[in-house]
Write an enzyme that holds these catalytic residues in place. Structure first.
Site, PDB file in Angstrom:
ATOM      1  N   ASP A  34       0.853  -1.186   0.000  1.00  0.00           N
ATOM      2  CA  ASP A  34       0.000   0.000   0.000  1.00  0.00           C
ATOM      3  C   ASP A  34       0.891   1.239   0.000  1.00  0.00           C
ATOM      4  O   ASP A  34       2.110   1.120   0.064  1.00  0.00           O
ATOM      5  CB  ASP A  34      -0.829   0.058   1.295  1.00  0.00           C
ATOM      6  CG  ASP A  34      -1.911  -0.989   1.315  1.00  0.00           C
ATOM      7  OD1 ASP A  34      -2.486  -1.250   0.267  1.00  0.00           O
ATOM      8  OD2 ASP A  34      -2.175  -1.530   2.401  1.00  0.00           O
ATOM      9  N   LYS A  56      -3.555   2.938  -1.412  1.00  0.00           N
ATOM     10  CA  LYS A  56      -4.692   3.815  -1.175  1.00  0.00           C
ATOM     11  C   LYS A  56      -4.245   5.245  -1.346  1.00  0.00           C
ATOM     12  O   LYS A  56      -3.170   5.612  -0.925  1.00  0.00           O
ATOM     13  CB  LYS A  56      -5.150   3.669   0.278  1.00  0.00           C
ATOM     14  CG  LYS A  56      -6.003   2.500   0.537  1.00  0.00           C
ATOM     15  CD  LYS A  56      -6.340   2.516   2.002  1.00  0.00           C
ATOM     16  CE  LYS A  56      -7.658   1.873   2.250  1.00  0.00           C
ATOM     17  NZ  LYS A  56      -8.129   2.092   3.594  1.00  0.00           N
ATOM     18  N   MET A 170      -8.102   7.183  10.556  1.00  0.00           N
ATOM     19  CA  MET A 170      -8.808   7.554   9.314  1.00  0.00           C
ATOM     20  C   MET A 170      -9.871   8.621   9.572  1.00  0.00           C
ATOM     21  O   MET A 170     -10.897   8.636   8.895  1.00  0.00           O
ATOM     22  CB  MET A 170      -9.497   6.318   8.677  1.00  0.00           C
ATOM     23  CG  MET A 170      -8.565   5.169   8.402  1.00  0.00           C
ATOM     24  SD  MET A 170      -9.451   3.680   7.895  1.00  0.00           S
ATOM     25  CE  MET A 170     -10.047   3.053   9.445  1.00  0.00           C
TER      26      MET A 170
END
Ligand SMILES: C[S@@+](CC[C@H](N)C(=O)[O-])C[C@H]1O[C@@H](n2cnc3c(N)ncnc32)[C@H](O)[C@@H]1O
Length: 254
Positions: A34, A56, A170
């Protein structure tokens, strides 16, 4: 059929990689990764290792999870040693469970290599212990990805009334709503909050405020960033070892 290592890369500081993760990264025929807090880790791979980026950007997967699962599976059909490298720990909001389940259902051998999760290590590098005798007897790690005003929210907001520590991952883009929601359930407006950006790296930045003003103070911090809510934030006054030493180093080399 090869073997897959679902591997935690740690939060950013390369020295927070485990010895086991370092070993499989050096042995890997392919590394599926990632957007990592520390891409230097990839330089440890052997010559000829293939790299596949499935990362991402701003919370959106370049590849949907289903396709990532398939990339890992196909890699196991082609290579002996497959490393699926993920930031922090693969099982803490890392979707490592889904990937492991997919491999299990197809008879692929795999191992989990836990990593140091950002949820405790980033606060630690900001001088914030997630528990502290007499201040907080537990901590929760909660997704901040879900908007707090969402109907049928899966997050048990009513349980957050205690003084214990809450770490939101997040959550920067929902910071205003998260702070508002915590005030709504009865937390004082002046309850301490910290937002830590790019934790454990030389660019680490921490902003401290209250539920009332944290959004104005921290909204423009770069990602990745996490939010710590709790009285433990006040301990930073005595325990802020990393940013102090980074500043001292910068002054020494200026
Ligand atoms: C999809 S979650 C993955 C968490 C990861 N599996 C772990 O255990 O740390 C990504 C979130 O972790 C947090 N995060 C990861 N690395 C960070 C860092 N170096 N500094 C601050 N927050 C970080 C941020 O909240 C980011 O949005």
């Amino acid at each position: 059929m090869g073997k897959v290592y679902l591997t935690g890369a740690g939060p950013g500081d390369i020295e927070l990689l485990t010895l086991k993760a370092a070993r499989v990264i050096k042995e890997a025929d392919v590394i599926i990764y990632d957007r990592l807090a520390n891409p230097e880790i990839l330089q440890m791979a052997k010559n000829g290792c293939e790299f596949i980026y499935v990362g991402k950007e701003d919370g959106k997967h370049i590849l949907p999870q289903e396709q990532i699962n398939e990339v890992i599976y196909k890699s196991a059909l082609r290579y002996d040693v497959v490393v699926r490298l993920k930031g922090g720990d693969p099982f803490v909001f890392g979707r490592g469970g889904e990937e492991g389940k997919y491999l299990f259902e197809r008879g692929v051998d795999f191992e989990i290599i836990p990593g140091i999760t950002s949820s405790i290590s980033v606060p630690a590098y900001a001088g914030i212990p997630v528990t502290h005798r007499g201040v907080s007897v537990s901590f929760r790690v909660v997704t901040g990805h879900e908007a707090p005003n969402k109907e049928a929210s899966q997050i048990p907001w009513e349980n957050f009334k205690t003084d214990d520590t809450i770490v939101f991952l997040m959550g920067l883009h929902n910071l205003q709503q998260i702070a508002q929601k915590l005030i709504e359930i009865g937390k004082p407006k002046d309850f301490p909050v910290a937002v830590i950006s790019k934790g454990t790296t030389p660019e680490q930045k921490t902003v401290v405020g209250t539920l009332e003003n944290i959004y104005e103070k921290a909204r423009d911090l770069p990602t990745p960033a996490l939010i710590v809510v709790g009285k433990v934030v006040n301990l930073r006054e005595s325990l802020n070892w990393f940013e102090k030493s980074a500043r001292q180093n910068a002054l020494a080399y200026a």
